[in-house]
Scaffold this motif. Structure first.
Motif, PDB file in Angstrom:
ATOM      1  N   VAL A 123      -9.558  -2.352  -6.372  1.00  0.00           N
ATOM      2  CA  VAL A 123      -8.596  -2.596  -5.251  1.00  0.00           C
ATOM      3  C   VAL A 123      -7.055  -2.476  -5.839  1.00  0.00           C
ATOM      4  N   LEU A 124      -6.935  -2.928  -7.039  1.00  0.00           N
ATOM      5  CA  LEU A 124      -5.415  -2.626  -7.441  1.00  0.00           C
ATOM      6  C   LEU A 124      -5.393  -1.208  -8.354  1.00  0.00           C
ATOM      7  N   THR A 125      -6.507  -0.542  -8.790  1.00  0.00           N
ATOM      8  CA  THR A 125      -6.309   0.708  -9.182  1.00  0.00           C
ATOM      9  C   THR A 125      -5.942   1.553  -8.124  1.00  0.00           C
ATOM     10  N   ASN A 126      -6.865   1.089  -6.929  1.00  0.00           N
ATOM     11  CA  ASN A 126      -6.788   2.412  -5.975  1.00  0.00           C
ATOM     12  C   ASN A 126      -5.393   2.197  -5.286  1.00  0.00           C
ATOM     13  N   ILE A 127      -4.575   1.262  -5.205  1.00  0.00           N
ATOM     14  CA  ILE A 127      -3.303   1.005  -4.574  1.00  0.00           C
ATOM     15  C   ILE A 127      -2.293   1.648  -5.798  1.00  0.00           C
ATOM     16  N   TYR A 128      -2.744   1.564  -6.925  1.00  0.00           N
ATOM     17  CA  TYR A 128      -1.933   2.087  -8.017  1.00  0.00           C
ATOM     18  C   TYR A 128      -1.754   3.614  -7.922  1.00  0.00           C
ATOM     19  N   TYR A 129      -2.949   4.346  -7.683  1.00  0.00           N
ATOM     20  CA  TYR A 129      -2.799   5.640  -7.890  1.00  0.00           C
ATOM     21  C   TYR A 129      -2.808   6.174  -6.362  1.00  0.00           C
TER      22      TYR A 129
END
Length: 138
Positions: A123-129
């Motif tokens: 979830v967090l990496t998807n938001i980050y990228y």
């Protein structure tokens, strides 16, 4: 495009995390193959499960290095490949959880923690990228 976002997490991924993931996956592959082929004299269905898990670990190790170079080169598919890498790791951890379920409590809780951490990372990496999508155009 001008980068207005900090890229510390991206640098951590390409300089440490993906290399570490590859090494850990290779270690896990060796452990799976060792466990699976230890009882070669006796056929046990678990030997097949461990052999398949070993192959999956080798594939994940190679994929981690490939994803690292995609991200480092700001390839368009880099973030998607990393998200997919995390998703496959989560599925692998869920399968691990199913295998160890009913075992000792520390192994089961460790597998549950791995699945939870993997989902959170997804979830967090998807938001980050998604915020930095315009940087990945090569």
């Amino acid at each position: 495009p001008q980068n207005t976002y900090p890229m510390k997490w991206h640098k951590f991924l390409i300089y440490f995390q993906l290399f570490a993931a590859a090494l850990i996956s290779l270690y896990n592959a060796v452990e799976c193959f060792h466990t699976g082929f230890l009882g070669l004299g006796v056929f046990d269905p678990w030997n097949v499960v461990y052999a398949i898990a070993g192959v999956i670990c080798v594939v994940l190790a190679v994929w981690a290095i490939y994803v690292r170079f995609c991200l480092a080169g700001f390839r368009k598919n880099g973030p998607k490949m990393y998200i997919l890498f995390l998703a496959i790791n989560c599925v692998f951890q869920v399968l691990n959880l199913v295998i160890v379920f009913g075992g000792d409590i520390s192994t089961t809780s460790s597998a549950i923690g791995s699945v939870g951490a993997g989902v959170l990372m997804l979830v967090l990496t998807n938001i980050y990228y998604k915020k930095r999508a315009e940087l990945f155009v090569n």
